[in-house]
Design a protein around this motif. Structure first.
Motif, PDB file in Angstrom:
ATOM      1  N   ILE A  45       0.830  -1.211   0.000  1.00  5.33           N
ATOM      2  CA  ILE A  45       0.000   0.000   0.000  1.00  5.33           C
ATOM      3  C   ILE A  45       0.863   1.258   0.000  1.00  5.33           C
ATOM      4  O   ILE A  45       0.649   2.196  -0.782  1.00  5.33           O
ATOM      5  CB  ILE A  45      -0.959  -0.006   1.207  1.00  5.33           C
ATOM      6  N   ILE A  46       1.869   1.282   0.874  1.00  6.91           N
ATOM      7  CA  ILE A  46       2.742   2.459   0.983  1.00  6.91           C
ATOM      8  C   ILE A  46       3.499   2.688  -0.316  1.00  6.91           C
ATOM      9  O   ILE A  46       3.576   3.816  -0.817  1.00  6.91           O
ATOM     10  CB  ILE A  46       3.729   2.281   2.157  1.00  6.91           C
ATOM     11  N   LEU A  47       4.044   1.618  -0.894  1.00 10.35           N
ATOM     12  CA  LEU A  47       4.817   1.756  -2.127  1.00 10.35           C
ATOM     13  C   LEU A  47       3.953   2.219  -3.295  1.00 10.35           C
ATOM     14  O   LEU A  47       4.379   3.047  -4.105  1.00 10.35           O
ATOM     15  CB  LEU A  47       5.496   0.420  -2.463  1.00 10.35           C
ATOM     16  N   TYR A  48       2.730   1.697  -3.381  1.00 11.20           N
ATOM     17  CA  TYR A  48       1.839   2.129  -4.474  1.00 11.20           C
ATOM     18  C   TYR A  48       1.427   3.590  -4.308  1.00 11.20           C
ATOM     19  O   TYR A  48       1.326   4.330  -5.285  1.00 11.20           O
ATOM     20  CB  TYR A  48       0.609   1.227  -4.549  1.00 11.20           C
ATOM     21  N   ILE A  49       1.190   4.008  -3.081  1.00  8.59           N
ATOM     22  CA  ILE A  49       0.849   5.418  -2.830  1.00  8.59           C
ATOM     23  C   ILE A  49       2.006   6.322  -3.233  1.00  8.59           C
ATOM     24  O   ILE A  49       1.815   7.355  -3.889  1.00  8.59           O
ATOM     25  CB  ILE A  49       0.470   5.634  -1.343  1.00  8.59           C
ATOM     26  N   LEU A  50       3.230   5.941  -2.852  1.00  7.58           N
ATOM     27  CA  LEU A  50       4.411   6.724  -3.205  1.00  7.58           C
ATOM     28  C   LEU A  50       4.617   6.766  -4.716  1.00  7.58           C
ATOM     29  O   LEU A  50       4.939   7.815  -5.284  1.00  7.58           O
ATOM     30  CB  LEU A  50       5.655   6.153  -2.519  1.00  7.58           C
ATOM     31  N   ASN A  51       4.404   5.624  -5.368  1.00  3.13           N
ATOM     32  CA  ASN A  51       4.594   5.542  -6.813  1.00  3.13           C
ATOM     33  C   ASN A  51       3.590   6.426  -7.549  1.00  3.13           C
ATOM     34  O   ASN A  51       3.961   7.195  -8.450  1.00  3.13           O
ATOM     35  CB  ASN A  51       4.455   4.090  -7.262  1.00  3.13           C
ATOM     36  N   VAL A  52       2.331   6.323  -7.172  1.00  2.00           N
ATOM     37  CA  VAL A  52       1.288   7.136  -7.820  1.00  2.00           C
ATOM     38  C   VAL A  52       1.523   8.620  -7.544  1.00  2.00           C
ATOM     39  O   VAL A  52       1.384   9.460  -8.443  1.00  2.00           O
ATOM     40  CB  VAL A  52      -0.113   6.704  -7.332  1.00  2.00           C
ATOM     41  N   SER A  53       1.898   8.941  -6.317  1.00  4.97           N
ATOM     42  CA  SER A  53       2.135  10.356  -5.952  1.00  4.97           C
ATOM     43  C   SER A  53       3.274  10.951  -6.764  1.00  4.97           C
ATOM     44  O   SER A  53       3.162  12.065  -7.279  1.00  4.97           O
ATOM     45  CB  SER A  53       2.446  10.467  -4.453  1.00  4.97           C
TER      46      SER A  53
END
Length: 330
Positions: free
Chosen positions: A36-44
């Motif tokens: 979840i954290i990595l996907y949020i960072l990637n999208v951001s």
């Protein structure tokens, strides 16, 4: 019962990218919170990069006062950074997070080819920016004659065509002889011949870095001389030196982001793509694509004014393209 628990633990530990394919790569399993954290960072990071570079592209394209040779070079650099934010960061993020490539062998080669071309084009843009600033500072009286929009557009076309051609040469074996790429199914890596790797290092780091740094050393020597011995410095000269300083920061930041990547490549080799150091330096490179607009925002007042008009939708008003973005000139 005990044997069943052991078997379940093993199935959790070892997963494959494509379970139905005998040649599938092993998929690294991460905790759900980490996903979840990595996907949020990637999208951001992707959205932030696209948003900032779109501001640069719309600003320079829309406002007539920004249709200058230097800004055309900045526009080309922003287009390359936009491609990174729109395509490279999302797909490489998925590959890094899932530790698998789900988009097929053919698209892996096309994607790698695109990344390579964009990198070459960005380097070419920085070289042309350095030459532009060198002429502007060392020969300001003839700058408008020596550097015109048409000449810059021609140089940019040559730059992108040369970048594409160079990428075709480097990727020749991978594109036309894919069977030479020894990898499992679900992996997206491209291996090069040793001589190609050395050539690429010279072409994409040593040569452009030498040219750019030598030009900027001359630029700052001339600027220092002008500031020391010329009492009445015109506003135009000050503006040219400020632009040279700002774009010099862009160049320095670019190489600060890329040099660690090449150091890791030299130490680990072009075929090592799973180390922590390699992944960290790759993401530093990607972050560089959103750094340039931030530098413009800090040092260019015209960018802050144009961004404000874009975000407030004032660019849709009649004759908004003729807005004066340099109120200090009045």
């Amino acid at each position: 019962m005990f044997e069943r628990i052991i078997m379940e633990d093993n199935t959790r530990e070892i997963q494959y990218c494509f379970p139905n394919n005998n040649l599938s790569c092993i998929r690294e399993v991460k905790p759900e919170v980490e996903y979840i954290i990595l996907y949020i960072l990637n999208v951001s990071l992707s959205v932030f990069t696209v948003f900032l570079n779109l501001l640069v592209i719309i600003s320079i394209s829309h406002f007539k006062k920004l249709h200058t040779p230097t800004n055309l070079l900045i526009l080309s650099l922003a287009v390359a950074d936009l491609i990174v934010g729109l395509i490279v960061i999302p797909l490489m993020g998925i590959r890094f997070i899932e530790s698998c490539w789900y988009f097929g062998e053919a698209f892996c080669l096309v994607f790698s080819f695109l990344v390579f071309t964009v990198v070459q084009a960005s380097l070419g843009n920085l070289v042309f920016i350095s030459v532009d600033r060198y002429i502007a500072v060392t020969d300001p009286l003839r700058y408008t004659v020596r550097v015109t929009n048409n000449k810059v557009i021609f140089c940019l076309i040559i730059n992108w065509l040369s970048s594409t051609t160079y990428s075709v040469i480097i990727f020749c074996d991978a594109l036309f002889y894919p069977e030479t790429q020894d990898r499992c199914y679900g992996e997206c890596t491209v291996t090069f011949k040793y001589e190609y790797a050395i050539t690429d290092l010279i072409v994409t780091l040593v040569a452009p870095c030498s040219v750019i740094m030598s030009l900027y050393v001359k630029i700052f020597c001339v600027a220092k001389y002008q500031a020391k011995f010329v009492n009445s410095v015109t506003g135009a000269s000050r503006s040219q030196r400020k632009a040279a300083k700002t774009l010099g920061i862009v160049v320095v930041v670019y190489f600060m982001c890329w040099i660690p990547y090449y150091i890791v490549i030299l130490l680990e080799g072009y075929q090592s793509t799973e180390s922590v150091e390699f992944n960290i330096t790759c993401w530093i490179v990607y972050i560089n694509s959103c750094m340039n607009p931030l530098i413009y925002a800090l040092f260019y007042r015209w960018f802050r004014i144009s961004a404000k008009h874009i975000l407030t939708l004032k660019i849709f008003k009649p004759s908004s393209e003729y807005l004066n973005l340099f109120p200090e000139e009045n």
